[in-house]
Enzyme design. Sequence first.
Site, short mmCIF file in Angstrom:
data_model
loop_
_atom_site.label_atom_id
_atom_site.label_comp_id
_atom_site.label_asym_id
_atom_site.label_seq_id
_atom_site.Cartn_x
_atom_site.Cartn_y
_atom_site.Cartn_z
N LYS A 39 0.84 -1.23 0.00
CA LYS A 39 0.00 0.00 0.00
C LYS A 39 0.86 1.26 0.00
O LYS A 39 0.68 2.15 -0.82
CB LYS A 39 -0.89 -0.01 1.25
CG LYS A 39 -1.42 1.33 1.68
CD LYS A 39 -2.14 1.24 3.02
CE LYS A 39 -2.51 2.58 3.61
NZ LYS A 39 -1.48 3.21 4.44
N ASN A 40 1.81 1.33 0.94
CA ASN A 40 2.53 2.59 1.10
C ASN A 40 3.53 2.85 -0.02
O ASN A 40 3.99 3.98 -0.18
CB ASN A 40 3.21 2.65 2.48
CG ASN A 40 2.17 2.82 3.59
OD1 ASN A 40 1.02 3.18 3.32
ND2 ASN A 40 2.56 2.55 4.82
N CYS A 133 -5.13 7.66 8.82
CA CYS A 133 -5.53 7.12 10.12
C CYS A 133 -5.44 8.19 11.20
O CYS A 133 -4.45 8.93 11.26
CB CYS A 133 -4.62 5.95 10.50
SG CYS A 133 -4.96 4.46 9.56
N ARG A 138 -0.22 14.22 13.46
CA ARG A 138 0.33 14.03 12.13
C ARG A 138 0.53 15.35 11.36
O ARG A 138 -0.06 15.55 10.29
CB ARG A 138 -0.51 13.04 11.32
CG ARG A 138 -0.79 11.75 12.07
CD ARG A 138 -1.43 10.69 11.20
NE ARG A 138 -0.48 10.06 10.31
CZ ARG A 138 -0.79 9.09 9.45
NH1 ARG A 138 -2.03 8.65 9.38
NH2 ARG A 138 0.13 8.56 8.67
N PRO A 139 1.35 16.26 11.90
CA PRO A 139 1.56 17.53 11.19
C PRO A 139 2.35 17.33 9.89
O PRO A 139 2.85 16.23 9.64
CB PRO A 139 2.37 18.36 12.20
CG PRO A 139 3.05 17.36 13.07
CD PRO A 139 2.16 16.14 13.12
N LEU A 142 7.49 19.22 8.58
CA LEU A 142 8.78 18.82 7.99
C LEU A 142 8.71 18.88 6.46
O LEU A 142 9.68 19.24 5.80
CB LEU A 142 9.16 17.40 8.44
CG LEU A 142 9.33 17.21 9.95
CD1 LEU A 142 9.52 15.75 10.30
CD2 LEU A 142 10.51 18.04 10.46
N ASP A 326 3.02 0.08 12.28
CA ASP A 326 1.84 -0.47 11.60
C ASP A 326 1.56 -1.93 12.01
O ASP A 326 0.50 -2.47 11.68
CB ASP A 326 1.99 -0.37 10.07
CG ASP A 326 1.99 1.08 9.60
OD1 ASP A 326 1.70 1.97 10.41
OD2 ASP A 326 2.29 1.31 8.40
N VAL A 348 6.05 6.04 17.92
CA VAL A 348 6.01 6.80 16.65
C VAL A 348 4.81 7.75 16.61
O VAL A 348 4.94 8.92 16.25
CB VAL A 348 6.00 5.84 15.43
CG1 VAL A 348 5.91 6.62 14.12
CG2 VAL A 348 7.24 4.95 15.44
N ARG A 418 -9.32 0.54 3.39
CA ARG A 418 -8.33 1.53 2.93
C ARG A 418 -7.02 0.83 2.59
O ARG A 418 -6.32 1.25 1.67
CB ARG A 418 -8.03 2.53 4.05
CG ARG A 418 -9.00 3.68 4.17
CD ARG A 418 -8.42 4.72 5.13
NE ARG A 418 -7.05 5.00 4.75
CZ ARG A 418 -6.04 5.21 5.60
NH1 ARG A 418 -6.25 5.20 6.89
NH2 ARG A 418 -4.81 5.45 5.17
C1 LIG Z 1 0.99 6.50 3.50
C2 LIG Z 1 2.12 6.08 4.34
O1 LIG Z 1 3.21 5.83 3.85
N1 LIG Z 1 1.89 5.97 5.64
C3 LIG Z 1 2.92 5.49 6.53
C4 LIG Z 1 3.84 6.65 6.87
O2 LIG Z 1 3.04 7.68 7.41
P1 LIG Z 1 3.66 9.13 7.57
O3 LIG Z 1 4.59 9.43 6.48
O4 LIG Z 1 2.52 10.04 7.79
O5 LIG Z 1 4.47 8.97 8.93
P2 LIG Z 1 5.76 9.76 9.39
O6 LIG Z 1 6.95 8.88 9.25
O7 LIG Z 1 5.79 11.07 8.69
O8 LIG Z 1 5.44 10.01 10.92
C5 LIG Z 1 6.35 9.71 11.96
C6 LIG Z 1 6.19 10.73 13.07
O9 LIG Z 1 6.64 12.00 12.58
C7 LIG Z 1 5.70 13.01 12.87
N2 LIG Z 1 5.79 14.05 11.81
C8 LIG Z 1 5.73 13.69 10.50
C9 LIG Z 1 5.80 14.62 9.50
C10 LIG Z 1 5.92 15.98 9.87
O10 LIG Z 1 5.99 16.88 9.02
N3 LIG Z 1 6.01 16.31 11.18
C11 LIG Z 1 5.93 15.37 12.19
O11 LIG Z 1 6.00 15.69 13.38
C12 LIG Z 1 4.36 12.26 12.87
O12 LIG Z 1 3.35 12.96 13.57
C13 LIG Z 1 4.75 10.94 13.54
O13 LIG Z 1 4.71 11.10 14.93
O14 LIG Z 1 4.82 6.21 7.82
C14 LIG Z 1 4.27 5.77 9.08
C15 LIG Z 1 5.43 5.44 9.99
O15 LIG Z 1 6.13 4.33 9.54
C16 LIG Z 1 3.34 4.59 8.84
O16 LIG Z 1 2.69 4.29 10.05
C17 LIG Z 1 2.29 4.91 7.77
O17 LIG Z 1 1.62 3.72 7.41
C1 LIG Z 2 -1.12 4.60 9.28
C2 LIG Z 2 -1.32 3.99 8.13
O1 LIG Z 2 -1.71 4.53 6.99
P1 LIG Z 2 -1.87 6.08 6.59
O2 LIG Z 2 -0.54 6.73 6.79
O3 LIG Z 2 -2.23 5.99 5.15
O4 LIG Z 2 -2.94 6.66 7.44
C3 LIG Z 2 -1.09 2.52 8.00
O5 LIG Z 2 -0.93 2.05 6.86
O6 LIG Z 2 -1.09 1.82 9.02
#
Ligand SMILES: CC(=O)N[C@H]1[C@@H](OP(=O)(O)OP(=O)(O)OC[C@H]2O[C@@H](n3ccc(=O)[nH]c3=O)[C@H](O)[C@@H]2O)O[C@H](CO)[C@@H](O)[C@@H]1O
Ligand SMILES: C=C(OP(=O)(O)O)C(=O)O
Length: 460
Positions: A39-40, A133, A138-139, A142, A326, A348, A418
Site C-alpha cells: 500500500k505505502n 488514520c 500528524r503535522p 517537515l 503499523d 512513533v 483503505r
Molecule cells: C501512506 C504512508 O506511507 N503511511 C505510513 C507513513 O506515514 P507518515 O509518512 O505520515 O508517517 P511519518 O513517518 O511522517 O510520521 C512519523 C512521526 O513523525 C511526525 N511528523 C511527521 C511529518 C511531519 O511533518 N512532522 C511530524 O511531526 C508524525 O506525527 C509521527 O509522529 O509512515 C508511518 C510510519 O512508519 C506509517 O505508520 C504509515 O503507514
Molecule cells: C497509518 C497507516 O496509513 P496512513 O498513513 O495511510 O494513514 C497505516 O498504513 O497503518
Amino acid sequence: MKPSCSLPDAKSSPAVDSSVLQIQGGHPLQGHVKISGAKNSALVIMAGALLCSGDCRIRNVPSLADVKRMGQVLSALGVQLQQHGDILDINASEIRTSKAPYELVTQLRASFFAIGAILARLGVAHMPLPGGCAIGARPVDLHVRGLQAMGAEVQIEHGICHAYVPGKSGRLKGAKIYLDIASVGATENLMMAATLAEGETIIENAAREPEVVDLANFCIAMGAKIKGAGTSTLIIDGVPKLHSTDYTIIPDRIEAGTFLVAGAITRSEFSLSPVVPDHLVPIIAKLRDIGVSIIEDSPNCLRIQRAEILKAADIETLPYPGFPTDMQAPFMSLLSIAEGDSLINESVFENRLRHASELNRLGADIRVKGNTAFVKGVPLLSGAPVLATDLRAAAALVLAGLAAQGKTTIQGLRHLDRGYDQLDKKLQQLGAKILRVEPQTPVDKDFVPNSTDAEQSIST
Ligand SMILES: CC(=O)N[C@H]1[C@@H](OP(=O)(O)OP(=O)(O)OC[C@H]2O[C@@H](n3ccc(=O)[nH]c3=O)[C@H](O)[C@@H]2O)O[C@H](CO)[C@@H](O)[C@@H]1O
Ligand SMILES: C=C(OP(=O)(O)O)C(=O)O
C-alpha cells in the site's frame, strides 16, 4: 493511451462502512496466501508518476480504497489513468491544474505526499491538508520546511497548503535538509521534489523504510539521480526531465506480517508469498521471541508453523529497521493471549492504542497509560461486537476474532478497506469462518454460533 480514467469516481464507491464482518473464531488456517503489492509504495509511486512527462506502467498495484482515491486525486489533476487488474498505467504528460480536491485529499494521508511532485512539475501547488488514520496529530511541518529550504514560498490558509516557486525558471533549488524526525512521508515528498530541482539536494536523517527505497528505485527507473536510498543520507542530483518506465511494486510487508500473526494467533501452519524476508526481519524476530517458528520455504516464500506456547514479549515501535508501528495493533491481539505480561510502547504516533479497549471487549486484559499498553495474557478471548477505529486496529480485531471463542462482529470496515486487499476473502481461502455482511444481506445462519462452535477452543 485513451483519454479516460477507468478508476471509479468517488461518488460511485459503495457505502462500504455500513457492512460488518462476522467471524466465527477457533478455526485453524491452512494452505497458501498470496501477498499483494505494498500500500505505502503504491500510493507514493502513483504520486511519483506525476514527475514523469510520459507513460508509467506500475505493476503489482493492490486493490485498495486508498489506491482508488489516489487515482481519483490524480485524475482530478488532469492525469490519465487506466487500470487492468493489478497493472496501472499513468500518463501525467499534461497536469491540467495545480489544485488537488479537498474531498479526496482529506480521505488519505499519502495524497499530501504529491505536493512535492506537483510543485516540481508546475512551480505551483495547492494541496489540502491530508487525512489518513487518526492516530495522532500528524503535522506536515517537515514537508513544508523542506520545500521552503528548496526555495518554495509556502503558506497554509484555511486548511490548504499553497506553495509556489518564485523566479523565472519555476524550478526548485537543491538544498541541504535535515529532518528532525525520520519521517517517511516528508522523505518521500522531498525526494520527489528534488529529482527535478536545480542542483544537488542532501536529505539527512532520511527515513529508511523499504517503501522509501521502492520510491527511489521507481524514480531512478525514470532517470532520476538518487544515491543512498535505504540509508539515512539521501543525495539527489536534480535533472530537467524524467522519462517513461515500467515498474513493479514490492510486496506489502505489513500485509505479510498481518498474515504471520493470523497464523500465530490461530496456531496454524500455512505459507505466504511473495515476500521479501529482509523487510520482515523485525516482525519475524518478535514472532520468534513469542515462540512462533517461521521458515523460508523458498527465497520469497515463508511458512509459519503451528505454535505450541505463545510467550509474552515487550515491543517498542520505531522507524525502520525497528519494529513497525503499523504492526503494533496486530501484535497486541497476539500478546493478549500469550502466557505472561507484555509491555507495548508506541513511540512513533501519540494516539495509536485505541484498539486496546476494543480488545478488552473480547476478553483481553490490557491497561493503557500514555503511550504504553500493559498486556496481561489471558487464556482465551470470547467473541463480541467491536468497532474498528483505524486501519491496523481493524486488522487487530479481525485477528482477535479469528482466535476468539464464538462470534465476533466488526464494524468500521472503511478503515480495513483503505489498506488491505480483500483480507476477508484471503482469510476465507485459508479456511477462516469470516463473512462480510452487507446491510441488505440476510444474516447467514452458519455464522450464528451454536453450542458446538461456542465450546470449540483453539487453546493448546
Ligand atoms: C501512506 C504512508 O506511507 N503511511 C505510513 C507513513 O506515514 P507518515 O509518512 O505520515 O508517517 P511519518 O513517518 O511522517 O510520521 C512519523 C512521526 O513523525 C511526525 N511528523 C511527521 C511529518 C511531519 O511533518 N512532522 C511530524 O511531526 C508524525 O506525527 C509521527 O509522529 O509512515 C508511518 C510510519 O512508519 C506509517 O505508520 C504509515 O503507514
Ligand atoms: C497509518 C497507516 O496509513 P496512513 O498513513 O495511510 O494513514 C497505516 O498504513 O497503518
